[in-house]
Design a protein around this motif. Structure first.
Motif, PDB file in Angstrom:
ATOM      1  N   LEU A 140       0.823  -1.221   0.000  1.00 27.29           N
ATOM      2  CA  LEU A 140       0.000   0.000   0.000  1.00 27.29           C
ATOM      3  C   LEU A 140       0.852   1.264   0.000  1.00 27.29           C
ATOM      4  O   LEU A 140       0.377   2.334  -0.366  1.00 27.29           O
ATOM      5  N   PHE A 141       2.082   1.142   0.463  1.00 25.34           N
ATOM      6  CA  PHE A 141       3.151   2.129   0.258  1.00 25.34           C
ATOM      7  C   PHE A 141       3.048   3.421   1.060  1.00 25.34           C
ATOM      8  O   PHE A 141       4.060   4.020   1.365  1.00 25.34           O
ATOM      9  N   ASP A 142       1.883   3.930   1.399  1.00 27.67           N
ATOM     10  CA  ASP A 142       1.853   5.167   2.173  1.00 27.67           C
ATOM     11  C   ASP A 142       0.790   5.089   3.264  1.00 27.67           C
ATOM     12  O   ASP A 142      -0.125   4.257   3.227  1.00 27.67           O
ATOM     13  N   GLU A 143       0.924   5.974   4.217  1.00 31.73           N
ATOM     14  CA  GLU A 143       0.051   5.938   5.393  1.00 31.73           C
ATOM     15  C   GLU A 143      -1.411   6.118   5.029  1.00 31.73           C
ATOM     16  O   GLU A 143      -2.290   5.436   5.574  1.00 31.73           O
ATOM     17  N   GLY A 144      -1.683   7.021   4.099  1.00 30.64           N
ATOM     18  CA  GLY A 144      -3.072   7.262   3.721  1.00 30.64           C
ATOM     19  C   GLY A 144      -3.740   6.020   3.163  1.00 30.64           C
ATOM     20  O   GLY A 144      -4.901   5.724   3.483  1.00 30.64           O
ATOM     21  N   ALA A 145      -3.022   5.278   2.328  1.00 30.25           N
ATOM     22  CA  ALA A 145      -3.586   4.065   1.748  1.00 30.25           C
ATOM     23  C   ALA A 145      -3.828   3.003   2.813  1.00 30.25           C
ATOM     24  O   ALA A 145      -4.837   2.284   2.780  1.00 30.25           O
ATOM     25  N   ILE A 146      -2.910   2.895   3.774  1.00 32.70           N
ATOM     26  CA  ILE A 146      -3.089   1.914   4.848  1.00 32.70           C
ATOM     27  C   ILE A 146      -4.298   2.278   5.697  1.00 32.70           C
ATOM     28  O   ILE A 146      -5.103   1.411   6.067  1.00 32.70           O
ATOM     29  N   ARG A 147      -4.470   3.567   5.973  1.00 27.81           N
ATOM     30  CA  ARG A 147      -5.637   3.978   6.767  1.00 27.81           C
ATOM     31  C   ARG A 147      -6.933   3.734   5.985  1.00 27.81           C
ATOM     32  O   ARG A 147      -7.955   3.338   6.570  1.00 27.81           O
ATOM     33  N   THR A 148      -6.909   3.938   4.687  1.00 24.20           N
ATOM     34  CA  THR A 148      -8.087   3.642   3.868  1.00 24.20           C
ATOM     35  C   THR A 148      -8.437   2.163   3.950  1.00 24.20           C
ATOM     36  O   THR A 148      -9.607   1.790   4.073  1.00 24.20           O
TER      37      THR A 148
END
Length: 253
Positions: A140-148
């Protein structure tokens, strides 16, 4: 930590371990060996995690105090919900206590609603079994994607958030674990957490449990809410628990 505290923590970690064999060449004999290993001299592990084909065999071999976990939509995390439903229903029918679902993580950026619906649909077919959603955080590579991914899984009714399949280049990391635990904490700290892949030593395993205690509270990481997805790390944790010489080298997922 003193040796006594380390030994106590090691015993607690054993009771939270999902002893895993998801090797492509796994055989029934390997699963039988895993079942035997799951009854450690320091008490049973929480669960074994195996391929769906072996669920019925493992359930017959194991004491009921050890859960049988299996994987669906694994490891690629595709978007064929019907196929995943069939896998899930068969696994539950065969005696699976826990279903580890790889979400369709490649669809998150454009269609997080699909993932939420995917999780909700699979959850509805789990019956008594808990649903552990694998987010594949290393892809997922970035924090925003992981939180999504966390939001989609939680909204779909997941019982656990799990970091990884253990089959990609980057698996569980303290950074990704922190994000999952923060989202679990915001949701009320009732959903479980499972880091998986790359847990090689007692210190790795204990670090994740301490992180869970820090973010979600000291009473959060019970065996019902905190698991470790690993396999040969058991030898290192057992050595700490019993005060014996620790093995050299690294433990793998």
């Amino acid at each position: 930590m003193t040796d006594g505290v380390e030994a106590r923590r090691a015993g607690e970690l054993i009771a939270r371990l999902d002893l895993t064999n998801l090797n492509e060449i796994c055989t029934e004999a390997d699963v039988a060996a895993l079942c035997e290993k799951a009854e450690t001299p320091e008490g049973p592990v929480a669960a074994i995690c195996i391929w769906p084909d072996f669920v019925g065999f493992a359930r017959r071999e194991l004491s009921t105090r050890i859960k049988v976990a299996t994987v669906v939509n694994f490891p690629r995390g595709g978007d064929d919900v019907d196929a995943t439903l069939a896998e899930t229903r068969k696994a539950v029918s065969d005696g699976a206590d826990e279903i580890d679902l790889v979400i369709a993580y490649e669809r998150l950026a454009d269609d997080p609603g699909f993932v939420e619906a995917q999780v909700r649909t699979i959850k509805a077919s789990c019956g008594h079994a808990k649903l552990k959603t694998i987010l594949e955080t290393g892809r997922l590579f970035d924090e925003g994607a992981i939180r999504t991914a966390c939001h989609a899984a939680l909204s779909g009714g997941a019982d656990f958030l799990k970091t990884s399949t253990g089959k990609v280049e980057v698996n569980a990391t303290p950074a990704s674990a922190r994000i999952l635990l923060e989202e679990i904490g915001r949701a009320g700290a009732t959903v479980g957490f499972k880091p998986a892949g790359g847990i090689r030593t007692f210190e790795d395993a204990d670090g994740y449990m301490r992180l869970a205690e820090t973010i979600c509270g000291l009473d959060y990481p019970t065996p019902e809410r905190f698991r470790l997805g690993a396999s040969s790390v058991l030898a290192d944790i057992l050595a700490v628990a019993t005060g014996t010489e620790r093995p050299g080298g690294l433990a793998g997922y």
